[in-house]
Write an enzyme that holds these catalytic residues in place. Structure first.
Site, short mmCIF file in Angstrom:
data_model
loop_
_atom_site.label_atom_id
_atom_site.label_comp_id
_atom_site.label_asym_id
_atom_site.label_seq_id
_atom_site.Cartn_x
_atom_site.Cartn_y
_atom_site.Cartn_z
N ALA A 117 0.85 -1.20 0.00
CA ALA A 117 0.00 0.00 0.00
C ALA A 117 0.88 1.24 0.00
O ALA A 117 2.09 1.16 0.24
CB ALA A 117 -0.89 -0.01 1.23
N LYS A 118 0.30 2.37 -0.27
CA LYS A 118 1.02 3.65 -0.14
C LYS A 118 -0.01 4.76 -0.03
O LYS A 118 -1.11 4.67 -0.59
CB LYS A 118 1.90 3.88 -1.38
CG LYS A 118 2.95 4.97 -1.22
CD LYS A 118 3.97 4.70 -0.16
CE LYS A 118 5.28 4.25 -0.64
NZ LYS A 118 6.28 3.92 0.34
N GLY A 119 0.34 5.78 0.71
CA GLY A 119 -0.58 6.91 0.83
C GLY A 119 0.20 8.21 0.86
O GLY A 119 1.42 8.22 1.00
#
Ligand code: NAD
Length: 443
Positions: A117-119
């Site tokens: 994931a990445k944000g």
């Protein structure tokens, strides 16, 4: 959506497709799972500035692919603050996280079984006070609360998001979820260690230490290193959490730091740089150029400086077709995520330079995040020596496996690491979704 972000994501999808289809002959439905992102959650944070003005900042959390049972093993990935944050860039980095987790580990059973994931929040972090940064991260917790959680999606530190920002996020998340009876601390790693912050010792230096372990192992096993001096000289682009950790540990690993740069410019001294002194000065002034015992070098000139190793620890897309041929170093270590464009990669390969790719090189960060996550779930504190020894095992395992696979398929280390990851994720995904294996598939 910026062209470079779109280009990044398109290139990454093509790369995955190439590995999955041409090398591994995977089924189309499985390839589709690998090249799309499962969840893309957009939001606005409403921020009240210290002067009372109100701003709305755009952010996203992207979950790429979780080959394991979500709810048992979460998605995992950093949360960053930068003006360059946008959806396609986060999609690319979320996919890199899936591969990165699957690349490291001493044995197959012990690979880091997290989805990727990445944000990020689109803003210039330098424009905000500490109090405003804290409020930003509280706002992020309010907005992404529905899609994150200790066993669903756990955040980590990244560009301009360090222990203080992570603490603000976790504190707010824990208040929002206090009645649910879950170990809320595991919703993010990279928490501060001091004052009961819940972190684990050594997380702050984990990406840098992991890079040193990878480099050390390649020195032993990769023939390329026969032409590199045993006590190499390195220049480091970026002097934040990743770059400064690598530089601090360099002496212990027989590496001399001779150049460092940050967003304002660089410094170079072929006789060596006193990293402790540089760190103290740059903490005070906010820039490496305040170091007196070296020549100033502009950002553009930095890659042209003589060295054996170039460490990229700043940001994405810094080596491009415009500047890749000016790189003098023989070995390039990607501490940052996606710092080299595919065109630059080809130039470096043609110039017989060795690139140690991001999904292996900087995986020490997520590996120690995994240890911190286990610590939270188990409620048992890990000692720094345990963490260092385990990290070494995980990084050596990942390095050896990547090298062996690259040799077996006759490919570069980036493709070798990608193969290693997809060979691990694909059968797990097939099992998870009940897909039928085709006779042609190699794994
Ligand atoms: P950071 O914000 O702590 O530091 C970034 C450094 O790079 C600063 O010194 C900044 O001045 C410099 N910089 C930014 N843009 C630059 C440019 N164009 N030219 C030269 N210098 C520039 O960030 P960080 O956490 O050290 O992350 C750096 C990179 O490493 C990012 O790509 C991040 O995704 C990746 N990464 C971080 C971690 C982690 O745990 N923090 C783990 C793995 C990978």
């Amino acid at each position: 959506m910026s062209t470079s972000g779109m280009q990044m994501w398109k290139s990454e999808q093509q790369r995955i497709q190439h590995i999955a289809k041409d090398f591994l002959k995977l089924e189309p439905e499985l390839i589709e799972e690998l090249i799309q992102c499962k969840t893309e959650f957009g939001f606005f944070v409403r921020l009240t500035r210290d002067n009372g003005n109100v701003e709305h900042l755009k952010g996203w959390r992207v979950q790429h692919c979780n080959p394991y049972d979500t709810g048992r093993k979460p998605y995992k990935g950093g949360f960053m603050r930068a003006l360059t944050v946008e959806l396609d860039m986060l999609r690319t980095k979320a996919a890199l996280m899936t591969w990165k987790c699957a690349v490291v580990g001493p044995t197959d059973e012990e690979r880091v079984q997290f989805g990727g994931a990445k944000g990020g929040l689109q803003c210039d972090p330098l424009q905000y006070s500490e109090a405003e940064s804290k409020r930003q991260m509280e706002g992020v917790a309010d907005e992404i609360d529905p899609i994150v959680g200790p066993t669903w999606d756990s955040l980590g530190p990244d560009a301009a998001v360090g222990p203080k920002e992570i603490r603000a996020f976790v504190t707010r998340y824990s208040r929002l979820n206090k009645d649910k009876g879950i170990p809320c601390g595991a919703v993010a790693t990279g928490k501060p260690l001091e004052h009961g912050g819940g972190g684990c010792p050594g997380r702050h230096k984990a990406p840098g230490l992991g890079m040193q372990f990878v480099q050390e192992e390649f020195k032993k096993i990769h023939p390329f290193f026969k032409n590199i001096p045993p006590t190499p000289r390195a220049i480091v682009q970026g002097f934040g959490q990743v770059g400064s950790a690598y530089a601090h540990l360099a002496k212990q690993f027989g590496v001399t730091i001779i150049g460092v740069s940050d967003i304002y410019g660089g410094i170079y001294n072929p006789r060596g740089i006193d990293v402790d002194k540089l760190f103290a000065l740059s903490q005070k002034t906010g820039r490496v150029s305040s170091y007196p015992d070296a020549d100033p070098v502009s950002g553009d000139e930095f890659f042209k400086q003589e060295s054996d190793i170039l460490v990229l620890a700043a940001t994405e897309n810094v080596l491009t077709k415009k500047n890749a041929s000016s790189v003098k170093a023989r070995v390039i270590i990607e501490g940052a995520n996606a710092p080299t464009t595919p065109e630059a990669d080809i130039i470096l390969k043609n110039n017989n330079q060795l690139v140690i790719p991001d999904i292996l090189a900087n995986a020490g960060g997520v590996t120690v995040s995994y240890f911190e996550w286990c610590q939270d779930i188990q409620g048992k504190f890990w000692l720094e020596t345990e963490i260092r020894n385990e990290l070494q095992r995980y990084m050596i395992g990942g390095t050896q496996r990547t090298f062996q696979i690259a040799q077996k398929f006759g490919v570069d280390l980036r493709t070798g690491a990608g193969l290693s990851a997809i060979m691990y994720c694909a059968p797990a995904l097939r099992q998870k979704h009940g897909f039928k294996k085709s006779a042609k598939s190699l794994v």
